[in-house]
Design an enzyme around this catalytic site. Structure first.
Site, mmCIF file in Angstrom:
data_model
loop_
_atom_site.group_PDB
_atom_site.id
_atom_site.type_symbol
_atom_site.label_atom_id
_atom_site.label_comp_id
_atom_site.label_asym_id
_atom_site.label_seq_id
_atom_site.Cartn_x
_atom_site.Cartn_y
_atom_site.Cartn_z
ATOM 1 N N LYS A 1 0.712 -1.035 0.118
ATOM 2 C CA LYS A 1 0.290 0.022 0.125
ATOM 3 C C LYS A 1 0.617 1.056 0.167
ATOM 4 O O LYS A 1 1.974 1.120 -0.719
ATOM 5 C CB LYS A 1 -1.204 -0.160 1.292
ATOM 6 C CG LYS A 1 -1.338 -1.510 1.075
ATOM 7 C CD LYS A 1 -2.873 -1.618 1.952
ATOM 8 C CE LYS A 1 -3.755 -2.485 2.418
ATOM 9 N NZ LYS A 1 -4.328 -3.064 2.734
ATOM 10 N N SER B 1 -6.392 -8.977 7.093
ATOM 11 C CA SER B 1 -5.700 -9.254 8.240
ATOM 12 C C SER B 1 -5.252 -11.255 7.941
ATOM 13 O O SER B 1 -5.521 -12.096 9.285
ATOM 14 C CB SER B 1 -7.075 -9.526 9.273
ATOM 15 O OG SER B 1 -6.953 -8.032 9.334
HETATM 16 P P1 13P Z 1 -4.907 -6.636 5.754
HETATM 17 O O1 13P Z 1 -3.600 -7.482 5.664
HETATM 18 O O2 13P Z 1 -3.979 -5.515 6.380
HETATM 19 O O3 13P Z 1 -5.894 -6.473 6.176
HETATM 20 O O4 13P Z 1 -5.081 -5.950 4.253
HETATM 21 C C1 13P Z 1 -5.539 -6.184 3.073
HETATM 22 C C2 13P Z 1 -5.193 -5.754 2.284
HETATM 23 O O5 13P Z 1 -5.988 -4.977 1.999
HETATM 24 C C3 13P Z 1 -4.281 -6.463 1.043
HETATM 25 O O6 13P Z 1 -4.548 -6.025 -0.088
#
Ligand code: 13P
Length: 252
Positions: free
Chosen positions: A13, A215
């Protein structure tokens, strides 16, 4: 039918400077030396992609972008063309992530155009789908995810599906610490599998990897990955810690 090779991808991200990205991927390389039988990718920010490409060269880590546009070039401020990603050795693009849908107005139609353009240019498309909490509570999960899959993959052939991955990410499980139960995840994955088989035929449809995201952690990865239609994970938060991401990879 044997399960396809599992695929674990880390979606970084909007995190990590270039220096941090290099340090993270070097730490990951050390953690997963000698690991085989699983495909691995990381998706850094655009500014870090090229340097991370250099760092993963010769390793078993592949590179993914977090978005890709459908046009070759032109007046599309803030977008990136498929050939620009290929140029630096980017093998995958994450498309239609729920954060893009929620905050940047991405639609199923746009997802379809992006995914088809990626595949036409030899870039694997990781197409993200998933319901919100409201949609789940209204009993609309399979309908919503079904629509996202059907519209997102419109016009794709069985040949195209070789470069396709679906990531099922329930929006309520992303970054919240709330993971779908294995039964909840498997139910949706099985539904997606049926749609893939209907579109691409039984054999090609069975070969498309369906990742779970939301998660995913070292403590829940093995149980999720043991489900018949879960073929990998798209990992957010835990992919920012080399040891945690490596533990998820090893859980395969
Ligand atoms: P998390 O693993 O932080 O919940 O994020 C999942 C995600 O959006 C992967 O693209």
């Amino acid at each position: 039918m044997t399960k396809p090779t599992p695929f674990i991808a880390g979606n970084w991200k909007m995190n990590e400077t270039i220096a941090e990205a290099i340090a993270l991927v070097e730490a990951l390389k050390a953690e997963i030396q000698g690991v085989s039988g699983v495909d691995i990718a990381v998706a850094p920010t655009f500014t870090a992609l090229d340097r991370v490409a250099g760092a993963v060269k010769g390793s078993n880590i592949q590179l993914a972008a977090q978005n890709v546009h459908w046009e070759k070039s032109g007046a599309f401020t803030g977008e990136i063309a498929p050939a620009m990603l290929s140029e630096i050795g980017c093998a995958w693009a994450i498309i239609g992530h729920s954060e893009r849908r929620q905050f940047f107005g991405e639609t199923d139609e746009g997802v379809n155009k992006r995914a088809r353009a990626a595949i036409a240019n030899g870039i694997g498309a990781i197409v993200c789908v998933g319901e919100t909490l409201d949609e789940r509570e209204a009993g609309k999960t399979l309908e919503v995810v079904g629509r996202q899959v059907t519209e997102g993959l419109k016009g794709m052939s069985a040949e195209d599906s070789r470069l396709l991955v679906i990531a099922y990410e329930p929006v309520w499980a992303i970054g919240t610490g709330k993971v779908a139960t294995t039964a909840q995840a498997q139910e949706v994955h099985a539904h997606i599998r049926q749609l893939l088989k209907a579109q691409f035929g039984d054999e090609a449809g069975a070969a498309v990897r369906i990742q779970y995201g939301g998660s995913v952690k070292p403590s829940n990865a093995a149980e999720l990955l043991a489900q018949p239609d879960i073929n990998g994970a798209l990992v957010g938060g835990a992919s920012l810690k080399a040891a945690d991401f490596a533990a998820i990879i090893k859980a395969v």
